[in-house]
Design a protein around this motif. Structure first.
Motif, PDB file in Angstrom:
ATOM      1  N   HIS A 104       0.598  19.773 -35.708  1.00 25.76           N
ATOM      2  CA  HIS A 104       1.498  20.167 -34.667  1.00 25.76           C
ATOM      3  C   HIS A 104       1.165  21.418 -34.553  1.00 25.76           C
ATOM      4  CE1 HIS A 104       0.845  15.979 -33.516  1.00 25.76           C
ATOM      5  NE2 HIS A 104       2.160  16.459 -34.658  1.00 25.76           N
ATOM      6  N   LEU A 129       9.134  14.785 -32.622  1.00 24.78           N
ATOM      7  CA  LEU A 129       7.798  15.352 -32.231  1.00 24.78           C
ATOM      8  C   LEU A 129       7.439  13.969 -31.446  1.00 24.78           C
ATOM      9  CD1 LEU A 129       6.237  15.465 -35.707  1.00 24.78           C
ATOM     10  CD2 LEU A 129       7.182  17.513 -33.785  1.00 24.78           C
ATOM     11  N   PHE A 133       4.887  15.901 -28.502  1.00 21.10           N
ATOM     12  CA  PHE A 133       3.536  15.821 -28.080  1.00 21.10           C
ATOM     13  C   PHE A 133       3.322  14.182 -27.597  1.00 21.10           C
ATOM     14  CE2 PHE A 133       4.234  18.754 -30.906  1.00 21.10           C
ATOM     15  CZ  PHE A 133       4.259  20.009 -30.757  1.00 21.10           C
ATOM     16  N   SER A 136      -0.217  12.632 -28.281  1.00 22.20           N
ATOM     17  CA  SER A 136      -0.844  13.459 -28.989  1.00 22.20           C
ATOM     18  C   SER A 136      -0.644  13.344 -30.424  1.00 22.20           C
ATOM     19  CB  SER A 136      -1.495  15.180 -28.431  1.00 22.20           C
ATOM     20  OG  SER A 136       0.702  15.330 -28.621  1.00 22.20           O
ATOM     21  N   CYS A 137      -0.001  12.785 -30.476  1.00 19.16           N
ATOM     22  CA  CYS A 137       1.619  12.968 -32.218  1.00 19.16           C
ATOM     23  C   CYS A 137       0.681  11.495 -32.613  1.00 19.16           C
ATOM     24  CB  CYS A 137       2.748  13.081 -32.292  1.00 19.16           C
ATOM     25  SG  CYS A 137       3.193  11.906 -31.733  1.00 19.16           S
ATOM     26  N   ASN A 173      -7.201  17.847 -36.943  1.00 16.86           N
ATOM     27  CA  ASN A 173      -6.095  17.827 -35.380  1.00 16.86           C
ATOM     28  C   ASN A 173      -6.934  18.163 -34.053  1.00 16.86           C
ATOM     29  OD1 ASN A 173      -4.304  18.515 -37.936  1.00 16.86           O
ATOM     30  ND2 ASN A 173      -4.071  20.635 -37.159  1.00 16.86           N
TER      31      ASN A 173
END
Length: 336
Positions: A104, A129, A133, A136-137, A173
């Motif tokens: 991230h 996190l 996020f 998205s994490c 990523n």
């Protein structure tokens, strides 16, 4: 040789030295990551015959597969964000935290993220996190846990010899969970390392299931819980999709019972043969004993054969029975 016994060390000195060692360990870990990152960037493992940085760390430096993966991941992140090493050396961030932040981190958010997770435990960082996020994490990773990593094996750490680590890290990523997860046919028939982000509710369910199975799971392991849960789920899905009933399961149980009975019968037969062999051996002793008492050979043999069918009898009991068969002209006192 280094003396590792500390029983003689004063309490205050022991605590002071432990704190000092932890500080030195943080500094050494930061320096280690810096070296790994530089060797990785220069690809110095190639001229000495290793296909990847991970293979070099495992086979040359003697790190475990997991330790090598984490340190390479952290080292690559630290090359982009050097502040990570400073935070690690100061004790504000641990190695696991760097690995969690790595997917991230950008130049724009790095300082903010490092401050936000400073001195937090791994679970607290994961929660932060996930909250910041969202989906998205949620990165799923399935990789084989094998003792030797070769050029053709799926690696625990990204970066083949011909690949640019920085470009590969950026592309990783941007991938979705399905893209990152290895295809089943690519995984060798060994143990595998699974990493996935789950919600707090799912985590609580997992902990509760583990606690319920604590009597059967040594070490409070998670992997057996997942295995049993998948067994139950697969059974339910098979019933729904294929109409599988309990009949096939009953057939397996019947077959298991038949195998159990067969094993018992085999053991019983072996035991029967054993005592029969012992009886035959004692028959000769009975014959010899009867002859010594004055019986004719054919009388002794006939009486001994009569006693042969006595299961688990002692030699004294067989002699008594033989004398009884012959009319009992002699008596046997215990111990004679």
């Amino acid at each position: 040789m280094q003396e590792y016994s500390l029983a003689h060390v004063d309490d205050a000195v022991l605590l002071r030295d432990l704190t000092s060692l932890v500080v030195r360990d943080r500094l050494n870990t930061a320096l280690l990551l810096a070296h790994i990152g530089e060797v990785d960037a220069r690809k110095l493992y190639v001229p000495i015959g290793f296909p990847s940085m991970h293979a070099y760390c495992v086979e040359e430096l003697g790190l475990s597969e997991d330790a090598a993966y984490k340190r390479i991941q952290a080292a690559r992140a630290a090359r982009q964000i050097p502040a990570l090493l400073d935070a690690l050396a100061r004790g504000e961030l641990h190695l696991a935290g760097i690995c969690l932040l790595a997917p991230h981190l950008t130049l724009e958010n790095a300082n903010d993220l490092i401050r936000a997770v400073s001195r937090k435990r791994k679970m607290e960082i994961e929660t932060y996190l996930a909250r910041r996020f969202g989906r998205s994490c949620e990165v799923s990773r399935v990789t084989p846990v094998s003792p030797i990593v070769s050029a053709v094996n799926l690696q625990l750490a990204p970066g083949q010899v011909e690949t640019d680590p920085d470009s590969e890290s950026r592309s990783a990523n941007s991938k979705s969970s399905d893209d990152i997860e290895a295809e089943p046919e690519d995984l060798p028939d060994e143990n595998h390392f699974l990493q996935v982000t789950i919600s707090k509710e799912t985590y609580e369910k997992l902990r509760y299931a583990r606690d319920l199975l604590s009597h059967a799971l040594p070490g409070r392991q998670i992997a057996p819980v997942l295995d049993r849960a998948l067994d139950l789920l697969i059974t339910q899905l098979e019933k729904r999709k294929f109409g599988v009933t309990d009949r096939s399961r009953d057939a397996k149980l019947a077959a298991k019972d038949a195998r159990t009975r067969a094993r018992r019968e085999k053991r019983a037969y072996a035991a029967d043969q054993e005592w029969r062999r012992a009886a035959k051996d004692q028959t000769q002793d009975v014959i010899a004993g009867l002859k010594s008492l004055g019986y004719r050979p054919h009388e002794a043999k006939r009486a001994a054969e009569y006693c042969e069918s006595m299961a688990c009898a002692t030699l004294e009991e067989r002699l008594r029975a033989a004398l009884g068969y012959l009319g009992g002209r002699f008596s046997i006192r215990p111990g004679t």
